[in-house]
Scaffold this active site. Structure first.
Site, PDB file in Angstrom:
ATOM      1  N   HIS A 160       0.835  -1.226   0.000  1.00 38.45           N
ATOM      2  CA  HIS A 160       0.000   0.000   0.000  1.00 38.45           C
ATOM      3  C   HIS A 160       0.863   1.267   0.000  1.00 38.45           C
ATOM      4  O   HIS A 160       0.417   2.311   0.463  1.00 38.45           O
ATOM      5  CB  HIS A 160      -0.936   0.043   1.207  1.00 38.45           C
ATOM      6  CG  HIS A 160      -1.636  -1.245   1.477  1.00 38.45           C
ATOM      7  ND1 HIS A 160      -2.835  -1.575   0.921  1.00 38.45           N
ATOM      8  CD2 HIS A 160      -1.267  -2.321   2.229  1.00 38.45           C
ATOM      9  CE1 HIS A 160      -3.205  -2.779   1.329  1.00 38.45           C
ATOM     10  NE2 HIS A 160      -2.262  -3.267   2.115  1.00 38.45           N
ATOM     11  N   SER A 281      14.248  21.806 -17.862  1.00 34.08           N
ATOM     12  CA  SER A 281      13.065  22.629 -18.102  1.00 34.08           C
ATOM     13  C   SER A 281      13.457  23.876 -18.873  1.00 34.08           C
ATOM     14  O   SER A 281      14.589  24.351 -18.772  1.00 34.08           O
ATOM     15  CB  SER A 281      12.459  23.001 -16.746  1.00 34.08           C
ATOM     16  OG  SER A 281      11.781  24.226 -16.825  1.00 34.08           O
ATOM     17  N   LYS A 287      16.081  22.140 -12.956  1.00 37.44           N
ATOM     18  CA  LYS A 287      15.335  20.904 -13.159  1.00 37.44           C
ATOM     19  C   LYS A 287      16.101  19.781 -13.847  1.00 37.44           C
ATOM     20  O   LYS A 287      16.840  19.984 -14.793  1.00 37.44           O
ATOM     21  CB  LYS A 287      14.093  21.195 -14.004  1.00 37.44           C
ATOM     22  CG  LYS A 287      13.048  21.952 -13.247  1.00 37.44           C
ATOM     23  CD  LYS A 287      12.354  21.094 -12.221  1.00 37.44           C
ATOM     24  CE  LYS A 287      11.050  20.580 -12.794  1.00 37.44           C
ATOM     25  NZ  LYS A 287      10.376  19.704 -11.839  1.00 37.44           N
ATOM     26  N   GLU A 294       8.806   8.541 -17.820  1.00 43.82           N
ATOM     27  CA  GLU A 294       7.395   8.946 -17.904  1.00 43.82           C
ATOM     28  C   GLU A 294       6.780   8.502 -19.234  1.00 43.82           C
ATOM     29  O   GLU A 294       5.638   8.049 -19.290  1.00 43.82           O
ATOM     30  CB  GLU A 294       7.275  10.472 -17.766  1.00 43.82           C
ATOM     31  CG  GLU A 294       7.613  10.957 -16.364  1.00 43.82           C
ATOM     32  CD  GLU A 294       7.833  12.468 -16.302  1.00 43.82           C
ATOM     33  OE1 GLU A 294       7.513  13.044 -15.269  1.00 43.82           O
ATOM     34  OE2 GLU A 294       8.333  13.065 -17.267  1.00 43.82           O
TER      35      GLU A 294
END
Ligand code: ARG
Length: 462
Positions: A160, A281, A287, A294
């Site tokens: 969980h 970025s 960044k 992804e």
């Protein structure tokens, strides 16, 4: 642009195609990928026709020479694909007609595009699966290597997404190895099941020509000919098998991608992705983003959708062939290319992934991850039933939490408030290193077990 070529398929019609019809009917934009397999299948078919004296040897030679010339033209980007000729089969046949004349018309004896396209697609998938298996092998090797390197790194195991029990990072890596091993098996089974030759089933009923389907089977490396001509031209189970294997594999890749995204976030800080697999970025100069992982996560969804689309296409199709089946190739090629890049990306990331051992270790000891150890200790040493041990341990955890202590920070006196028979020995079992070492059940997280599994995996993936 060259002028449109009248399709050799329109003998029954007096007028040429409506452009809108051509637009929906054509598949050449995507099925041109099958050109090698189409030519391979045609060569085997021509050789069989000659052997069976359905065409002459000189006709066969002419046909094969022409087909090889076309193959070179396509490879060298010198071939003009025409949408009005519908698909790869008619584009090649039409060009063959230009090169060798009317003999080209003999190639389609005892054959239909319906059996031709299934043959081509099976040949293509066989090669593609072999490539996927090679890529999976490289991925599995990297995983085994990482498992071996990190066998003594302790980390939190979750259920969980809450701290559950401490584990070996090697064990964690090997969990993914198991998934990719099952994917490997699934692709091997898919390949085995599809490797039956549909060529010679013709439109759907077979043929009165005295063909030899066993000969084309041998020439094309199939295990045996298919048994039912109706089924042969309408069966796309093998496409579904492939898309399902791809979906499951992509789902596994997506799970590891998700963990990489989560772990590399500065909120968790369990690992670092090497710079060359990250982007930055356009506005925030600090960044480092895990875009590649992804995208793997998103691609799994595209691959899953293709499986669902194919099942949808098939579920209401009356026997045998219908043009709906033409769309199968789009789904196959799309899933295949998304899967190839996904496997390669995860392999590259894992090759250079740096685990933040200190953080993993710290986190492994948090969240009362050794509470089960305490309950087990009570069962083993004070003869508690496990249920009673669970109740008492929960009370001790509550007490520790209230006092902002870890279980191993409690004094013996504090333990004895819960049971006077507590002894100093409990501290040894609460140590997270010992907790991991003690899980020696088959497949457990103890280093001894993990080493055994790594050894097995290495043997299989030499
Ligand atoms: N391009 C078609 C396909 O991919 C070829 C099959 C035969 N076409 C036909 N009209 N019978 O399915």
């Amino acid at each position: 642009m060259s002028r449109k070529k009248e399709s050799i398929l329109r003998n029954r019609f007096s007028k040429k195609n409506n452009d809108i019809f051509t637009e929906i009917n054509t598949s050449i934009d995507f099925d041109k990928l099958l050109f090698n397999e189409d030519i391979e299948g045609s060569i085997a078919h021509a050789e069989m026709l000659a052997k069976q004296k359905i065409i002459s040897n000189s006709e066969k030679n002419k046909i094969i020479k022409g087909l090889k010339k076309i193959q070179i033209e396509i490879k060298k980007n010198k071939f003009v694909f025409r949408s009005e000729l519908e698909d790869i089969h008619m584009n090649i046949e039409s060009r063959l007609q230009e090169i060798i004349g009317d003999t080209a018309g003999k190639l389609h004896t005892a054959r239909s595009r319906n059996d031709q396209v299934v043959t081509d697609l099976k040949l293509w998938l066989r090669k593609d699966i072999d490539m996927i298996l090679e890529e999976l092998k490289i991925l599995k090797k990297i995983i085994i290597k990482n498992a071996e390197k990190n066998i003594n790194v302790l980390m939190p195991g979750f259920t969980h997404l809450q701290s559950a029990q401490p584990i070996s990072a090697g064990h964690y890596y090997m969990a993914y190895y198991e998934m990719f091993m099952r994917d490997t098996e699934r692709f091997i089974e898919t390949r085995g099941r599809l490797n039956k030759n549909p060529l010679g089933s013709c439109a759907m009923a077979g043929t009165s020509f005295k063909i030899d389907r066993f000969l084309t089977t041998k020439k094309l490396g199939f295990d045996k000919p298919t048994n039912n001509s109706i089924d042969s031209v309408s069966d796309r189970d093998f496409v579904i098998d492939f898309l399902y294997s791809a979906s499951t594999c992509a789902m596994h890749l997506s799970r590891i991608a998700e963990e990489i995204v989560l772990w590399s976030s500065n909120l968790v800080n369990f690992c670092e992705i090497k710079d060359d697999m990250m982007s930055s970025s356009s506005i925030m100069p600090q960044k480092k983003n895990p875009d590649a992982a992804e995208l793997v996560r998103a691609k799994a969804s595209l691959i899953n959708s293709n499986l669902s689309s194919m099942l949808g296409i098939m579920k209401s199709l009356p026997l045998s062939y219908s043009k709906d089946l033409q769309e199968d190739k789009k789904l196959v090629f799309d899933s295949s290319s998304n899967l190839h890049i996904s496997i390669k990306v995860i392999t590259e990331i894992l090759k250079s992934l740096k685990l933040n051992k200190k953080n993993l270790h710290l986190s492994a000891a948090q969240g009362f991850s050794n509470a089960t150890e305490l309950a087990d200790w009570l069962v083993k040493n004070l003869k508690y039933s496990f249920r009673k041990a669970h109740t008492v341990t929960a009370k001790i955890v509550n007490f520790a939490e209230k006092n902002s202590l870890k279980l191993e920070d409690l004094t013996l006196d504090q333990f004895r408030k819960f049971d006077a028979k507590f002894s100093n020995k409990v501290f040894k079992d609460l140590n997270i290193k010992n907790a991991v070492l003690s899980k020696t059940s088959y497949g457990g997280t103890s280093q001894i077990e993990v080493i055994k599994m790594i050894k097995k995996a290495k043997k299989i993936n030499k």
